[in-house]
Design a protein around this motif. Structure first.
Motif, mmCIF file in Angstrom:
data_model
loop_
_atom_site.group_PDB
_atom_site.id
_atom_site.type_symbol
_atom_site.label_atom_id
_atom_site.label_comp_id
_atom_site.label_asym_id
_atom_site.label_seq_id
_atom_site.Cartn_x
_atom_site.Cartn_y
_atom_site.Cartn_z
ATOM 1 N N LEU C 117 0.853 -1.183 0.000
ATOM 2 C CA LEU C 117 0.000 0.000 0.000
ATOM 3 C C LEU C 117 0.890 1.235 0.000
ATOM 4 O O LEU C 117 1.657 1.440 0.933
ATOM 5 N N LEU C 119 1.396 4.898 0.714
ATOM 6 C CA LEU C 119 0.690 5.874 1.553
ATOM 7 C C LEU C 119 0.568 7.231 0.871
ATOM 8 O O LEU C 119 -0.359 7.991 1.155
ATOM 9 N N ALA C 120 1.512 7.530 -0.020
ATOM 10 C CA ALA C 120 1.512 8.878 -0.610
ATOM 11 C C ALA C 120 0.246 9.101 -1.420
ATOM 12 O O ALA C 120 -0.392 10.149 -1.330
ATOM 13 N N ARG C 122 -2.215 6.627 -1.593
ATOM 14 C CA ARG C 122 -3.207 5.647 -1.145
ATOM 15 C C ARG C 122 -3.590 4.699 -2.276
ATOM 16 O O ARG C 122 -4.774 4.485 -2.567
ATOM 17 N N THR C 153 10.791 7.536 4.908
ATOM 18 C CA THR C 153 10.733 6.473 5.919
ATOM 19 C C THR C 153 12.085 5.778 6.076
ATOM 20 O O THR C 153 12.242 4.963 6.966
ATOM 21 N N LEU C 201 4.572 19.347 4.469
ATOM 22 C CA LEU C 201 3.896 18.604 5.538
ATOM 23 C C LEU C 201 3.184 17.370 4.996
ATOM 24 O O LEU C 201 2.906 16.443 5.738
ATOM 25 N N ILE C 204 5.465 11.958 3.511
ATOM 26 C CA ILE C 204 5.700 10.952 4.544
ATOM 27 C C ILE C 204 7.140 11.132 5.022
ATOM 28 O O ILE C 204 8.068 11.072 4.227
ATOM 29 N N HIS C 206 8.186 13.948 6.494
ATOM 30 C CA HIS C 206 8.515 15.388 6.430
ATOM 31 C C HIS C 206 9.613 15.732 7.427
ATOM 32 O O HIS C 206 9.677 15.154 8.503
ATOM 33 N N LYS C 207 10.449 16.679 7.061
ATOM 34 C CA LYS C 207 11.531 17.065 7.975
ATOM 35 C C LYS C 207 11.646 18.574 8.080
ATOM 36 O O LYS C 207 11.273 19.303 7.157
ATOM 37 N N THR C 208 12.181 19.037 9.198
ATOM 38 C CA THR C 208 12.559 20.448 9.282
ATOM 39 C C THR C 208 13.809 20.647 8.415
ATOM 40 O O THR C 208 14.491 19.678 8.051
ATOM 41 N N GLU C 211 16.786 19.078 10.107
ATOM 42 C CA GLU C 211 16.766 17.610 10.040
ATOM 43 C C GLU C 211 17.143 17.118 8.643
ATOM 44 O O GLU C 211 17.940 16.203 8.476
ATOM 45 N N GLU C 328 -5.319 13.807 -1.244
ATOM 46 C CA GLU C 328 -4.976 12.381 -1.085
ATOM 47 C C GLU C 328 -5.913 11.674 -0.118
ATOM 48 O O GLU C 328 -6.265 10.511 -0.315
ATOM 49 N N ARG C 329 -6.287 12.396 0.959
ATOM 50 C CA ARG C 329 -7.073 11.758 2.020
ATOM 51 C C ARG C 329 -8.379 11.168 1.525
ATOM 52 O O ARG C 329 -8.917 10.231 2.076
#
Lengths: 532, 532, 532
Positions: C117, C119-120, C122, C153, C201, C204, C206-208, C211, C328-329
């Motif tokens: 699956l 996630l980006a 779906r 990830t 944001l 999947i 996401h970083k500052t 980071e 996406e949601r």
């Protein structure tokens, strides 16, 4: 489950003459009015906790070969007590355990599952119970599972994988693996803890607030992408005395505010240095804890210009005699060791009852609560391997509250004598909450007398409804947890030594009176005349 | 007094059908029970504000040569209205003015005082009124002075100097100077504001939260060293929409928590873009503002492990038509210019009444409040130089609340119809507070109907005392602020056009009923039979 | 491919009288001189993008069983169009997809590859196309692969593993695995993206900025250790309106300056709130974006005292109607869903042509650019599963530019009428770039008329070489993308509705004139007399 209990070290002396005044009778006046409410009785308030620790799982809920074991190896005698206890929600699989747990070890054919060394409790984990087994058990017992992901040694990817394994429809690798393991239907687990007590130095993979905030934020965002119906619980503080308390919650919520519904709180209580007065007033600590977390969450809401209200998940609480625990470091590595199997007395039961009162008093902002733990490990239920299961003293106030708290929590007006405590200063001796169910007309009052020396005479009035009969309520039952010997316990030999017994409550006109002995907890059930 | 009022710009539409239903009658049911309380009625809640701005001081409270002027040049007609208004506390001398004020300019022989250009309001300040003059006036009028120090262009040393000048016993330079100026006795001023609105970019000497926190901390520490009896107010936010709101309070309190008793809040309201529904519900903003500041203060308390409760000093609040103000930059430099002399109508008076209700509802955490300002400048009292002084519409709800709110604030249980607002979503149409004085038996109910289209039928029950008479309360008086023409005003020519008039409240048994017209404010006075 | 396209919210009004003046004729004068140049035409400017998203891969470039599929399942009809499009470089495999991609899932025997699956988007990813398959396809089609590693990830180790798998000589585990999968020769992939849009944001993992800078720095260092010939692209901003824009690039380059050759930029355009004038001027946004990134990179160079010039990889750009995408949601989980298959019209093609002009104008600092995406997903090529493939309108300006932009980009001097836009203020209606190939003598001029209401009369002079013939250039061809109906599209039924057609350019002596209709794009080909 942390190792830094709130040991409030206080130097002020208690009142040494207290024991002299044993015969004084105090007073408490309570006014109830169903128009003045706090919030709904939330069923998830009566949660519990099953951690892979000590004998909670193995020889606790699970013991293949036991005479009462079902075909899956779970003890039906324990399951029956869990139902009687009225538990609604069970957190799993930890606790400190989860922070080094590999969930894949616990699924699939039992013969293939690896034995692992759990670092949290220095125990051998056989993995004979895992996610699928626990969820199956929870469904059979009728409780909602609440799952924690490992943010100690692992992170986003493994959390997403576990969620996919549990909640995704078949068709991709991880849910297909679940199907192969015998579960076609998704487990549909709604409540997920984003790790456990990561503010604690004892936690494997402990994090700073900033570190945890970031990993929780990204994990939460990815989990929501997988399943839009999950409710997420961010880790709050392991107890109110943590050096990062307050700041931790703020930093975490500044990052995760839009992504979580709940933030956790944990607290364990015991008499510290023999300070029984403060122990009996443990609800004061819990009250201040909840108020502080709510203030912090609402501060962050204010900064964000949001009306959202993050709720408190008080997902570990209980009496725990840390002082009897030698610490993890000294544990010998074994399978299902006998860890912190505290035997509770009447006083402990009164404190447990009082903590439930405190939780109900915050029904507007406490969404869930889990007594830690369910069986054997500081638990309301004890078992002997191969032998019986029985109810500890603390079983009873939990069971009565879970059964009779229904409808809406009322906001009582109480005038009570005060008790001096080292930890909290002067506090009310008598503390009260009540619930009212407009449909059934039931009104149940929960009362604790936290004085260890003085009885109290309770006078309680219920304001009549507008234009109604001032004597509308009739007494149904008054049950008391109290004993002449506050150190009495239940044991395998005498499992019914301590049980609730009838109290002397009486209604005269609109006024109820009852005697509240020192160190006693009460469930007083009234009902509206003519409603049912 | 800031320049960024809470102009909440919202795009959701109000309910367009509202005007169609003008004649619908809503309902509000209120339950009162003197056992359920919020906190004491604090006299300082009825504060006001005199800033050296516009005509508040010059030709406002002070006008030598006016027929009603006393020997010191202060108008006795105005002083009489201030006494009638019931003001208890007056903040002085600013406001933005204080941030570039040199207090030394305002003491000593008047002929020697310099004329200065005030940067805040681009006005010529003659310094004919200064600290000693104001304190003398306050004592004569019977109000407590609340003093602000300049933390804009000045800092610790000048704040300490002013405090020494005001409060120190003779024997050192500064109090001796006070004695030389005719005041042997210390002024003994208790409440001190650590600057004014330093979060606002418009403020001379604006500061970041960190900068302000440090100067406030060090100034507070030094002032406490001078006089251990002072109460200090740290600057909070200039309004709830400030970009630093919430964070400002946190940072300031992290530094100053142990050094201050209060933190300030300021808010001004007007219909933004014609949104009258939200304007009538301005109390919602004030409510959320107070709750947010309380949450922030309690969050800091939690971090510090303290039980201390910092209080909110709502020391600037009112209706203010920013939209009619051209901005400081466009002002021509003059003496005592006519600045923001808003003429208030009935609707404004209803909003002022509702804001007083909100303040009373937070009597547990709001320690003080100052309506801004007292005379001429967005004020309940208007004057003509050389001519009369008269009461604006907003004078009346303030005066009635200040006079009849006594004893303890009760926590009413209210069920009301809802009004849809752009800024706050659906809100109760009818909002209620009540105060109860056990000694006199007086119970006063303050009610506002915030619907601009629907009247409401109020039904109010007072729960009888335990074992008492359910019809214990008798009606004393029902006064209403309302008018068929909500835009009616009081003017020099018709100064009594808008005044409170009797309402139709009636008591039948234990139940009071009253009609609440759309856009109306009410003071309903009851008293316990036989108490006095 | 991000979710926060540059939705420029602007309040200034457009010019309302525009529609009235439809017949007005504007003017544009252009002076070209081959001595004045910008930089070389870089072939990688004509890149594209294949993400595992929607139907870009599955039923896009790959469709086993299709009549035109080759033995490996890739559609030869699509491949033919890709060659005609003139694509040089193809980024792969994402996009948001890459941030949760496990590359190991996509190599080895197809039957063994897991369904996952994603996630980006779906979506169900079957993994039937993976790294080896894509590289094989790229080689056959004649494009250079540009690979992205997963820094969402995953991290350093997996990036190094993939690089080893692709580029290492046999003899160790990962390249040996590649050999076992049928590829003895290393893939020798040169250009690698260090993750994708990690400032967003929606990403999947996401970083500052801090980071990301750290993980990119360490990953880059390790990848260079594996293969000294790789070129690395650090993530820049997902669009120019990101809240971290500018700061992100600075922080990332402060860490990675010595380790990367390129920094990415992404931008998508659409008419926001019907603002077509600003949409037609989208090149202004792209121009400002590039200038800003170059300034930031050179700022960091200055701080480091370095002459190194980090280049811009504009590796996602296109017209994208975000407004038609539900988010996406709300996607239902499916295989190869029909995602964002925008059908482009003539106006969109004119904007695409203008964006290519902007990219060429920055040939000195833009090293690469990838139109997103290649097939079906906001793409120049559409396919029907089992059916034909066809060219969208935007295919044509890309194909003409990729074919005829050769040699060196010239810096023209242009005088043009202005168009008022909400987003960018007044901008030139006519925008021009040109390329000159000294070897062939070819000089190609690309022109766009961004006015949607006014035609323009183009006058263009080419400066004669020193001492040379002022009439040196002859017209070869003038092709126009324009239509009476700017909303005309190509469809399966009418795939050639919109194609380039001849324009009216004419050369008279040294001067070329041509008519530029409103909303039109032009390719005008000249060649030097006698050079070839």
């Amino acid at each position: 489950m942390g190792c830094d209990g709130t040991r409030v070290a206080v130097v002020i002396e208690g009142r040494p003459s207290a024991t002299v005044e044993e015969d004084r009778m105090g007073r408490a006046t309570v006014r109830l009015d169903p128009a003045f409410t706090v919030g709904p009785v939330r069923p998830r308030m009566f949660g519990s906790f099953v951690e892979h620790m000590g004998r909670c799982v193995y020889t606790g809920i699970y013991e293949p070969g036991h005479p009462a074991a079902d075909e899956l190896g779970f003890r039906t005698d324990v399951a029956e007590l869990v139902r009687e206890l009225g538990v609604t929600l069970v957190r799993y699989p930890g606790g400190n355990f989860v922070s080094n747990y590999r969930w894949e070890d616990g699924v699939g054919p039992k013969a293939d599952r690896p034995r692992q060394l759990d670092l949290a409790w220095r125990s051998v984990e056989t993995n004979q119970v895992g996610t699928d087994d626990f969820v199956d058990w929870a469904r059979r017992v009728g409780v909602e599972p609440m799952m924690a992901v490992n943010l100690g040694t692992r992170g986003l990817q493994d959390a997403v994988d576990l969620l996919l394994y549990c909640n995704a429809r078949p068709g991709t690798r991880l849910p297909d693996q679940r199907v192969a393991n015998g579960h076609v239907e998704p487990h549909d687990i709604r409540v997920w803890c984003l790790g456990n007590e990561l503010d604690g130095l004892w936690q494997i993979g402990h994090k700073t607030a900033e570190e945890y905030a970031r990993v929780a934020e990204e994990t939460a965002r990815a989990m929501r992408q997988v399943d839009g119906r999950v409710e997420l619980v961010a880790c709050g503080s392991s107890n109110r005395a943590m050096p990062t308390f307050g700041t931790w919650e703020r930093v975490v919520l500044e990052r995760c505010f839009d992504l979580v519904e709940h933030i956790s709180a944990h607290a364990y209580y015991e008499p510290v240095d023999g300070d029984v007065d403060s122990f009996l007033a443990a609800g004061e600590d819990m009250h201040r804890f909840i108020e502080a977390v709510v203030a912090t969450a609402d501060h962050v809401a204010a900064v964000k210009g949001s009306d959202k209200r993050v709720m408190v998940s008080f997902d570990e609480w209980n009496v725990w005699y840390h002082s009897r625990f030698p610490g993890e470091r000294s544990l010998e590595i074994r399978e299902a060791p006998e860890l912190i199997e505290d035997v509770y007395d009447v006083r402990d039961a009164v404190v447990v009852g009082s903590l439930l009162i405190t939780l109900l008093q915050h029904a507007d902002r406490v969404s869930m609560a889990c007594q830690a733990q369910l069986v054997n490990v500081i638990a309301p239920i004890l078992t002997r391997p191969g032998g019986p299961a029985w109810r500890q003293t603390i079983f009873h106030p939990f069971a009565l509250t879970a059964r009779y708290a229904r409808g809406t929590v009322l906001r009582p007006a109480v005038v009570s004598d005060r008790v001096e405590t080292r930890a909290y200063g002067p506090v009310d001796a008598v503390v009260v909450t009540a619930t009212h169910d407009p449909e059934s007309g039931d009104l149940t009052v929960f009362v604790v007398n936290r004085s260890r020396t003085e009885s109290s005479e309770l006078t309680l009035d219920v304001a009549p409804p507008v234009g109604g009969d001032p004597t509308a309520y009739v007494l149904v039952e008054h049950l008391v947890v109290h004993d002449e010997d506050p150190s009495a316990t239940n044991t395998e030999e005498r499992p019914h030594r301590v049980t609730p017994h009838p109290g002397d409550a009486a209604v005269d006109g609109a006024t109820l009176t009852a005697t509240l002995p020192a160190t006693s907890w009460h469930c007083i059930r009234l009902t509206e005349r003519g409603v049912r």
